[in-house]
Design a protein around this motif. Structure first.
Motif, PDB file in Angstrom:
ATOM      1  N   VAL A 208      -6.549  -0.762   1.402  1.00  0.00           N
ATOM      2  CA  VAL A 208      -6.889   0.586   1.881  1.00  0.00           C
ATOM      3  C   VAL A 208      -5.593   1.304   2.242  1.00  0.00           C
ATOM      4  CG1 VAL A 208      -9.198   0.024   2.739  1.00  0.00           C
ATOM      5  CG2 VAL A 208      -7.234  -0.285   4.232  1.00  0.00           C
ATOM      6  N   ARG A 209      -5.590   2.606   2.025  1.00  0.00           N
ATOM      7  CA  ARG A 209      -4.408   3.399   2.363  1.00  0.00           C
ATOM      8  C   ARG A 209      -4.570   3.960   3.778  1.00  0.00           C
ATOM      9  NH1 ARG A 209      -0.258   4.839  -0.427  1.00  0.00           N
ATOM     10  NH2 ARG A 209      -1.213   4.103  -2.378  1.00  0.00           N
ATOM     11  N   LEU A 210      -3.544   3.743   4.575  1.00  0.00           N
ATOM     12  CA  LEU A 210      -3.535   4.228   5.948  1.00  0.00           C
ATOM     13  C   LEU A 210      -2.521   5.354   6.088  1.00  0.00           C
ATOM     14  CD1 LEU A 210      -3.459   0.703   7.658  1.00  0.00           C
ATOM     15  CD2 LEU A 210      -5.479   2.091   7.146  1.00  0.00           C
ATOM     16  N   GLU A 211      -2.597   6.057   7.202  1.00  0.00           N
ATOM     17  CA  GLU A 211      -1.649   7.159   7.420  1.00  0.00           C
ATOM     18  C   GLU A 211      -0.211   6.663   7.470  1.00  0.00           C
ATOM     19  OE1 GLU A 211      -2.650   9.419  10.837  1.00  0.00           O
ATOM     20  OE2 GLU A 211      -4.569  10.131  10.047  1.00  0.00           O
ATOM     21  N   ASP A 212      -0.019   5.462   7.986  1.00  0.00           N
ATOM     22  CA  ASP A 212       1.339   4.943   8.145  1.00  0.00           C
ATOM     23  C   ASP A 212       1.637   3.767   7.221  1.00  0.00           C
ATOM     24  OD1 ASP A 212      -0.463   3.298   9.357  1.00  0.00           O
ATOM     25  OD2 ASP A 212       0.728   2.928  11.159  1.00  0.00           O
TER      26      ASP A 212
END
Length: 288
Positions: A208-212
């Motif tokens: 999953v892609r996270l903000e950081d």
């Protein structure tokens, strides 16, 4: 009598190299597949795992033309090494721990349609250790500029002196050599246990892609696995292991080699947006 020329001397030397090694090289027949193998120890044959069928009987074609039944003693998909057990009384080959330099000549001694074969080429790459796409640690990067048929996969790669420095296998776009150091590390474990221990967290993960950065969402948890025992739940998002930010699910899997079994790792997760840390004792991946 005509004096030998440099080319005829080279030709004779190469023929002698092949003749010395060919008696230890056999053909390997499995379900709809033909390959080559070589006698590693009395009664034990090393061949390319990728060329070995997943089911059915295995037969060995001996240098004298006869065939004997073999059983699979063990196989490791990650390093492309399989070990076969047979009653055939064929002398083993002596493997050399050398890594040939770039540009050196190499001869691959193999079988093709049950008959001995040989192919001459050059070492087109010679470098440091690397990791296969399946996560296996290969002790040296050796590539050969040589053309091999599928049935020749699993043959012995020799240098110009006749020393066997590894097993020739078919890579995606090139011929690779599984070096002696890797074979001598993996084959004894296959002989003793039938498999290579791999680390196991007991998690099904989805990137999953996270903000950081990148995380790995836990999609399912093996209730009997080490992560469940540590308290990790479905829906948790792993963001770091041992204070190292996660770079991907595949990268995490590659850290779970044989040396990881039994190690305690710090797994940082986010649960409902809140950070939590768990200590997980890496288990051994089940055979299934």
């Amino acid at each position: 009598m005509t004096a030998p020329t440099p080319l005829s001397s080279l030709s004779s030397a190469l023929a002698d190299v092949v003749a010395r090694t060919a008696p230890s090289v056999v053909s390997v027949h499995s379900h709809r597949s033909r390959a080559t193998g070589f006698v590693w120890k009395p009664g034990l044959i090393v061949t390319a795992d990728e060329a070995l069928a997943d089911e059915g009987e295995v037969e060995i074609g001996l240098p004298d033309g006869s065939r004997v039944v073999a059983t699979i003693a063990g196989r490791d998909h990650t390093t492309d090494i399989a070990l076969l057990r047979t009653e055939a009384g064929v002398a083993p080959v002596k493997l050399a721990a050398t890594v040939p330099p770039l540009g050196a000549l190499s001869v691959v001694v193999a079988t093709n349609r049950d008959t001995p074969s040989a192919a001459l080429g050059m070492v087109s790459a010679s470098g440091k250790s690397w990791r296969s796409l399946r996560g296996g640690d290969i002790d040296a990067r050796i590539e050969l500029d040589v053309r091999l048929r599928p049935g020749q996969e699993g043959g012995l790669a020799l240098d110009a002196t006749g020393e066997a420095f590894g097993m020739a296998v078919l890579g995606p776009r090139r011929v690779l050599v599984i070096p002696t150091a890797t074979i001598e590390r993996i084959a004894p474990q296959l002989e003793a246990r039938g498999r290579i221990a791999r680390g196991y967290l007991g998690l099904g993960l989805q990137p999953v892609r996270l903000e950081d950065g990148i995380g790995a969402m836990v999609m399912n948890v093996d209730k009997a696995g080490p992560s469940a025992a540590a308290g990790i739940r479905q829906g948790d998002v792993i963001v770091a292991v041992n204070d190292q930010k996660l770079s991907g699910v595949r990268a995490l899997s590659r850290t779970l080699g044989p040396a990881s079994v039994g190690a305690v790792v710090d797994v940082a997760v986010r649960r409902g947006g809140e950070p939590i840390s768990f200590k997980v004792t890496v288990g051994e991946r089940p055979e299934a």
